[in-house]
Structures are given as structure tokens and as C-alpha cells.
Design an enzyme around this catalytic site. Structure first.
Site, PDB file in Angstrom:
ATOM      1  N   ILE A 220      -6.950   7.859  -0.846  1.00  0.00           N
ATOM      2  CA  ILE A 220      -7.145   6.753  -0.905  1.00  0.00           C
ATOM      3  C   ILE A 220      -8.073   5.522   0.753  1.00  0.00           C
ATOM      4  O   ILE A 220      -7.775   6.074   1.435  1.00  0.00           O
ATOM      5  CB  ILE A 220      -5.732   5.995  -1.091  1.00  0.00           C
ATOM      6  CG1 ILE A 220      -5.094   4.164  -0.879  1.00  0.00           C
ATOM      7  CG2 ILE A 220      -5.038   5.972   0.210  1.00  0.00           C
ATOM      8  CD1 ILE A 220      -3.929   4.015  -0.886  1.00  0.00           C
ATOM      9  N   SER A 221      -8.478   4.613   0.046  1.00  0.00           N
ATOM     10  CA  SER A 221      -9.610   4.465   0.911  1.00  0.00           C
ATOM     11  C   SER A 221      -9.322   3.398   2.090  1.00  0.00           C
ATOM     12  O   SER A 221      -8.745   3.297   1.743  1.00  0.00           O
ATOM     13  CB  SER A 221     -10.939   3.354   0.034  1.00  0.00           C
ATOM     14  OG  SER A 221     -11.303   4.496  -0.994  1.00  0.00           O
ATOM     15  N   GLN A 222     -10.397   3.623   3.178  1.00  0.00           N
ATOM     16  CA  GLN A 222      -9.356   3.228   4.222  1.00  0.00           C
ATOM     17  C   GLN A 222      -9.440   1.291   4.048  1.00  0.00           C
ATOM     18  O   GLN A 222     -10.270   1.134   3.100  1.00  0.00           O
ATOM     19  CB  GLN A 222     -10.366   3.249   5.612  1.00  0.00           C
ATOM     20  CG  GLN A 222     -10.169   2.149   6.349  1.00  0.00           C
ATOM     21  CD  GLN A 222     -11.698   2.345   7.529  1.00  0.00           C
ATOM     22  OE1 GLN A 222     -12.748   2.519   7.377  1.00  0.00           O
ATOM     23  NE2 GLN A 222     -11.808   1.871   8.448  1.00  0.00           N
TER      24      GLN A 222
ATOM     25  N   ARG B  72       0.629  -1.175  -0.048  1.00  0.00           N
ATOM     26  CA  ARG B  72       0.118   0.116  -0.012  1.00  0.00           C
ATOM     27  C   ARG B  72       1.286   1.567   0.090  1.00  0.00           C
ATOM     28  O   ARG B  72       0.497   2.717  -0.735  1.00  0.00           O
ATOM     29  CB  ARG B  72      -0.923   0.191   1.021  1.00  0.00           C
ATOM     30  CG  ARG B  72      -2.430   1.409   0.834  1.00  0.00           C
ATOM     31  CD  ARG B  72      -3.377   1.234   2.223  1.00  0.00           C
ATOM     32  NE  ARG B  72      -4.293   1.864   2.116  1.00  0.00           N
ATOM     33  CZ  ARG B  72      -4.733   2.699   2.727  1.00  0.00           C
ATOM     34  NH1 ARG B  72      -3.729   2.772   4.015  1.00  0.00           N
ATOM     35  NH2 ARG B  72      -5.368   3.674   2.977  1.00  0.00           N
TER      36      ARG B  72
END
Length: 213
Positions: A61-63, A35
């Protein structure tokens, strides 16, 4: 010897498992996907925290939990084959999908984000992704029908063009709403579209149009 990033990714996998992510394949993909490659240098120390992070252009950027959950929901719904992602963003959700499904088509309205995401996916040798710079509200009709559609930004109303591009028995996972958003599951059946409310969520808005930056 494990790197700091590898240890952090393993810890993230464990946290997501504790928070209810059940699919072993999804957890394994989360663990092996770096990530930190999808995040600006100044925020890399937060890469394996279970939190959304800014990526520029007003986007995030999503959880990781949401990324894993939306992927798991597609699997639980029996989705296989070709999946459309609306909102490429950093490319992190795209990378998770590309390691889970056969073929990914991904649309991004902000050109600079699309190019960055494409470079990151190629760094990871993920080549089963077709990418388009365009308006996510309109979908990708020339690539339709899709067995699954995942929308990574909140639409004010249900995007009818996307529902039309679902294959029969296909499933769309999308956050719907403005100040109050609900993650919804839509399935196309011979009798029409069936919908189910899943959870309260918080996403950036799904904006119409394209940006060339």
C-alpha cells in the site's frame, strides 16, 4: 469524542500539508478515509504513518504522501471525469480517487487483491468504481478514452497502450524505470504526447499478465 484512528488520520493530514500537499479537497479525503481498513491487522498500528506497507503477494500500500501527490497532480493538470487506475492493490488509492473524480476504472492483475479491494470500497459506500482483473500494461480499451490515468507500479518502459487510451488533453501519471525510477507526467495533445519528469520515486514493478489466486 474522537477515536484513536480519527486523531491519527487528522495528524496524517497535517503532516501531508506540512510536506507540501496543497489541495484542500485531497487533504480532506485523506483525513476521512480509514486507511486502517486497507491494512492487515498486524500492521494496523502503522496505518497512519507516512510509509508504504506490505499487503501480501509482493505488493504494498503506497505511502500516503505519494497517494495524495499523484491525486493532486491529476487535479493540477485539470483532469475531470473518468480516470483509469492501473494497479488496484489494497484499494486505498482507489478510494481516494473515487472521492475526488466522477468515475474510476481500476485494473488489478492479482485476483485476490482485487476482491479484497472491492469489499473494502463497498464498506465505504464507494460505488463509482468499475473493477477489472487483467493486465495493467494493456489498459481497459472498452472503457477508453480516459481523462486521466494513474499507474501505481513502475513500468520498465512507457506503456504505449495506456497512452493510446488517453482522451485528447488527457494526462497520465506514471513511474517509469527499473533500478532508477522517475515519476512522469504525459499529456496527449493534437501535436502528440508531451512528457515531463517530476521526481525520483520507488514503486513495485508493473508486471505483465494476470494471477488468479
Amino acid at each position: 469524542m474522537l477515536s484513536n484512528y480519527s486523531r491519527s488520520a487528522s495528524a496524517l493530514k497535517t503532516l501531508l500539508q506540512q510536506n507540501g500537499i496543497r489541495h484542500v479537497s485531497v487533504l480532506q479525503v485523506i483525513e476521512r478515509t480509514p486507511r486502517h481498513l486497507f491494512i492487515d491487522d498486524v500492521l494496523k498500528h502503522k496505518a497512519y504513518e507516512n510509509t508504504a506497507l506490505p499487503i501480501g503477494q509482493g505488493q504494498t500500500i503506497s505511502q500516503p504522501y505519494i497517494v495524495a501527490k499523484m491525486t493532486e497532480l491529476l487535479l493540477d493538470a485539470g483532469v475531470k471525469g473518468k480516470v483509469l487506475e492501473v494497479g488496484t492493490g489494497s484499494g486505498y488509492q482507489t478510494a481516494i480517487l473515487a472521492q475526488t473524480f466522477d468515475e474510476i476504472c481500476s485494473i488489478e492483475r492479482i485476483k485476490s487483491l482485487q476482491w479484497q479491494a472491492k469489499r473494502r470500497l463497498h464498506q465505504l459506500d464507494l460505488y463509482n468504481v468499475a473493477m477489472k482483473h487483467g493486465d495493467g500494461w494493456q489498459g481497459w480499451s472498452s472503457k477508453a478514452p480516459f481523462n486521466g490515468i494513474i499507474v501505481t507500479a513502475a513500468a520498465k518502459t512507457v506503456p504505449e497502450a495506456l497512452l493510446e487510451q488517453l482522451a485528447l488533453n488527457g494526462v497520465m501519471i506514471a513511474p517509469i524505470g527499473e533500478s532508477e525510477q522517475t515519476l512522469m507526467l504525459f499529456r496527449k495533445t493534437e501535436q502528440g504526447i508531451q512528457s515531463e519528469q517530476l521526481a525520483a520515486v520507488r514503486f513495485v514493478p508493473l508486471v505483465a499478465g494476470e494471477i488468479v489466486l
